[in-house]
Design an enzyme around this catalytic site. Structure first.
Site, PDB file in Angstrom:
ATOM      1  N   GLY A   1     -33.923  58.537  -2.375  1.00  0.00           N
ATOM      2  CA  GLY A   1     -35.080  58.580  -3.283  1.00  0.00           C
ATOM      3  C   GLY A   1     -34.699  59.144  -4.646  1.00  0.00           C
TER       4      GLY A   1
ATOM      5  N   GLU B   1     -26.499  63.000  -8.717  1.00  0.00           N
ATOM      6  CA  GLU B   1     -27.100  62.365  -7.522  1.00  0.00           C
ATOM      7  C   GLU B   1     -26.176  61.272  -6.984  1.00  0.00           C
ATOM      8  OE1 GLU B   1     -29.096  64.300  -6.811  1.00  0.00           O
ATOM      9  OE2 GLU B   1     -30.742  64.659  -8.221  1.00  0.00           O
TER      10      GLU B   1
HETATM   11  N1  COS Z   1     -29.897  58.101   5.019  1.00  0.00           N
HETATM   12  C1  COS Z   1     -29.956  58.788   6.199  1.00  0.00           C
HETATM   13  N2  COS Z   1     -28.842  59.170   6.867  1.00  0.00           N
HETATM   14  C2  COS Z   1     -27.635  58.825   6.336  1.00  0.00           C
HETATM   15  C3  COS Z   1     -27.521  58.099   5.133  1.00  0.00           C
HETATM   16  C4  COS Z   1     -28.724  57.736   4.463  1.00  0.00           C
HETATM   17  N3  COS Z   1     -28.682  57.087   3.305  1.00  0.00           N
HETATM   18  N4  COS Z   1     -26.206  57.925   4.862  1.00  0.00           N
HETATM   19  C5  COS Z   1     -25.516  58.494   5.869  1.00  0.00           C
HETATM   20  N5  COS Z   1     -26.383  59.040   6.743  1.00  0.00           N
HETATM   21  C6  COS Z   1     -26.054  59.729   7.999  1.00  0.00           C
HETATM   22  C7  COS Z   1     -25.235  58.821   8.904  1.00  0.00           C
HETATM   23  O1  COS Z   1     -26.090  57.979   9.664  1.00  0.00           O
HETATM   24  C8  COS Z   1     -24.515  59.820   9.749  1.00  0.00           C
HETATM   25  O2  COS Z   1     -25.426  60.352  10.703  1.00  0.00           O
HETATM   26  P1  COS Z   1     -25.136  60.294  12.293  1.00  0.00           P
HETATM   27  O3  COS Z   1     -23.809  60.967  12.466  1.00  0.00           O
HETATM   28  O4  COS Z   1     -26.285  61.037  12.864  1.00  0.00           O
HETATM   29  O5  COS Z   1     -25.075  58.846  12.620  1.00  0.00           O
HETATM   30  C9  COS Z   1     -24.205  60.955   8.784  1.00  0.00           C
HETATM   31  O6  COS Z   1     -25.192  60.832   7.747  1.00  0.00           O
HETATM   32  C10 COS Z   1     -22.819  60.887   8.207  1.00  0.00           C
HETATM   33  O7  COS Z   1     -22.680  59.673   7.516  1.00  0.00           O
HETATM   34  P2  COS Z   1     -21.275  59.145   6.960  1.00  0.00           P
HETATM   35  O8  COS Z   1     -20.276  59.121   8.073  1.00  0.00           O
HETATM   36  O9  COS Z   1     -21.527  57.891   6.223  1.00  0.00           O
HETATM   37  O10 COS Z   1     -20.853  60.318   5.973  1.00  0.00           O
HETATM   38  P3  COS Z   1     -19.668  60.428   4.945  1.00  0.00           P
HETATM   39  O11 COS Z   1     -19.110  61.795   5.036  1.00  0.00           O
HETATM   40  O12 COS Z   1     -18.729  59.272   5.073  1.00  0.00           O
HETATM   41  O13 COS Z   1     -20.404  60.410   3.525  1.00  0.00           O
HETATM   42  C11 COS Z   1     -21.250  59.487   1.504  1.00  0.00           C
HETATM   43  C12 COS Z   1     -21.083  59.366   3.018  1.00  0.00           C
HETATM   44  C13 COS Z   1     -19.922  59.408   0.749  1.00  0.00           C
HETATM   45  C14 COS Z   1     -22.080  58.286   1.125  1.00  0.00           C
HETATM   46  C15 COS Z   1     -21.980  60.818   1.169  1.00  0.00           C
HETATM   47  O14 COS Z   1     -21.146  61.907   1.379  1.00  0.00           O
HETATM   48  C16 COS Z   1     -22.512  60.868  -0.247  1.00  0.00           C
HETATM   49  O15 COS Z   1     -23.532  60.246  -0.571  1.00  0.00           O
HETATM   50  N6  COS Z   1     -21.828  61.628  -1.122  1.00  0.00           N
HETATM   51  C17 COS Z   1     -22.338  61.877  -2.451  1.00  0.00           C
HETATM   52  C18 COS Z   1     -23.140  63.110  -2.491  1.00  0.00           C
HETATM   53  C19 COS Z   1     -23.971  63.188  -3.716  1.00  0.00           C
HETATM   54  O16 COS Z   1     -24.628  62.219  -4.104  1.00  0.00           O
HETATM   55  N7  COS Z   1     -23.991  64.321  -4.369  1.00  0.00           N
HETATM   56  C20 COS Z   1     -24.737  64.437  -5.573  1.00  0.00           C
HETATM   57  C21 COS Z   1     -25.422  65.714  -5.769  1.00  0.00           C
HETATM   58  S1  COS Z   1     -26.605  66.192  -4.643  1.00  0.00           S
HETATM   59  S2  COS Z   1     -27.160  67.990  -5.292  1.00  0.00           S
END
Ligand code: COS
Length: 381
Positions: free
Chosen positions: A242, A364
């Site tokens: 979101g 984000e």
């Molecule tokens: N919605 C809900 N759950 C999600 C999801 C989503 N969009 N994406 C991943 N998940 C869940 C997966 O289903 C998995 O859960 P289960 O183990 O229960 O099945 C878990 O999260 C881990 O997912 P995944 O193995 O894909 O994790 P990764 O460590 O490979 O990370 C990325 C995925 C790289 C996409 C993630 O770390 C990311 O978005 N990083 C960027 C962070 C970010 O945007 N930071 C900005 C600042 S925030 S202050």
């Protein structure tokens, strides 16, 4: 298919546009110069019902959806990206409580971050957990004697962190489980053991303060746990889906604002005996800027539409943000070029917009992370 806004949405757009012109544009340069959080403008956004845009009316919100959020954020970003960013990030707190919170948490916090004037923040990032968000090291160990979580660690680059009244902190309740031991906990401003560290000096979005948060034995009651223990990463990822639509809306607004200024300038500025709008080279710039921004807009609204209708939107939110943020950089660059030397001067808003646009490719989730998310979805991996 229906590409039209509802009468209600058209009204919101009108209100947001007027608000941005009257309340945001006049102070945008000053907010950038001083880097001061625009508290008064935030309070005006509270009064206008913007801060509770996606919160149901029964919890003190305005009862809108992600579509209304995109309308508000993009209209405000047209005039000031920092103010738009503050609004966009603030809404994440309510969206998480709505999706994962208990009824008590909804009743307690949603009215406060809606009409109550309190600011919310979302704290996931740490010095060694940026793109690799699952590598967070902050701990929240449960103390059964007092029924409290004890938080220790440091969060960094937290938008609104220095100003927020309520913060969603992602911390390890079971450190040995790593990503699967991460939980989401509400910390309130003023809780003992919680302090704000360094407030960053950034390239752009100056009014949107970015801070380090320090937890040293910070005790938080058990009832502040959001969702289940160990589900923090999933909550964070859902929230980011979101939040990314919010940043995409911010990028869209920056691009639209840069086009507005360029059109005006091209009609006014006379060189070689005619307005520069008559020069074909610059006409082609405007054509590219308008076309790419129109395309970005519909991808943003499509992602918002899916979210508003509770349909999967992880891939679409990532696409919307990747595309809209790259477009904001492309458009502000050409807009600055159209303005020539004046564009480079601080007297004109273009150099601010150019600097502000850059963050949308980073926070984000970086563009590279979005390509990971998109390619995984497309390839089915
Ligand atoms: N919605 C809900 N759950 C999600 C999801 C989503 N969009 N994406 C991943 N998940 C869940 C997966 O289903 C998995 O859960 P289960 O183990 O229960 O099945 C878990 O999260 C881990 O997912 P995944 O193995 O894909 O994790 P990764 O460590 O490979 O990370 C990325 C995925 C790289 C996409 C993630 O770390 C990311 O978005 N990083 C960027 C962070 C970010 O945007 N930071 C900005 C600042 S925030 S202050």
């Amino acid at each position: 298919m229906d590409f039209n806004f509802s009468p209600q949405q058209r009204l919101i757009r009108k209100l947001a546009r007027e608000f941005a012109e009257k309340e945001v544009e006049p102070i945008a340069a000053d907010v950038d110069k001083t880097g001061k959080f625009p508290r008064e403008t935030f309070e005006k956004m509270v009064k206008a019902g913007f801060t509770g845009v996606c919160t149901p009316v029964e919890y003190g919100g305005s009862g809108g959806s992600d579509i209304e959020k995109v309308i508000l954020v993009s209209e405000i970003a047209r005039k000031c990206a920092a103010t738009a960013g503050i609004l966009s990030i603030h809404t994440i707190f309510a969206s998480v409580i709505l999706k994962f919170g208990t009824e008590e948490q909804k009743k307690k916090y949603l009215p406060k971050v809606g009409k109550g004037g309190c600011l919310g923040a979302f704290a996931l990032t740490e010095p060694n957990a940026g793109s690799d968000a699952g590598n967070a090291r902050t701990t929240a160990i449960f103390d059964p004697k007092t029924n409290e979580y004890v938080l220790n660690g440091t969060k960094c680059f937290i938008s609104g962190g220095s100003q927020a009244d309520y913060l969603l902190i992602f911390a390890l309740t079971q450190p040995e489980k790593k990503l699967k031991g991460l939980s989401c906990i509400i910390v309130e401003k003023g809780m003992k053991g919680f302090s704000v560290g360094r407030v960053e000096d950034k390239m752009g979005i100056h009014g949107s303060e970015t801070a380090e948060l320090i937890f040293e034995g910070c005790r938080v009651p058990k009832e502040n746990l959001v969702g289940k223990e160990g589900k923090g990463f999933n909550i964070a990822m859902t929230a980011l889906d979101g939040a990314r639509i919010g940043v995409a809306a911010q990028a869209l607004g920056i691009a639209q604002g840069a086009i507005d200024l360029s059109v005006k300038y091209m009609h006014e500025r006379v060189q070689f005996g005619k307005p520069i709008a008559a020069l074909q080279g610059l006409q082609w710039y405007i054509a590219d800027m308008a076309t790419k921004t129109e395309a970005a807009k519909w991808l943003v609204y499509y992602a918002a539409f899916l979210d508003a209708n509770n349909m999967p939107h992880t891939k679409e939110a990532a696409m919307a943000k990747l595309n809209a943020s790259e477009n904001a950089r492309f458009v502000t660059n050409l807009a600055l070029q159209i303005h020539g030397g004046y564009g480079y001067m601080k007297d004109y808003p273009l150099e601010r917009m150019y600097r502000d646009a850059k963050i949308t490719e980073i926070y984000e989730g970086t563009s590279e992370i979005h390509k990971v998310v998109i390619s995984r979805a497309v390839l089915g991996r």
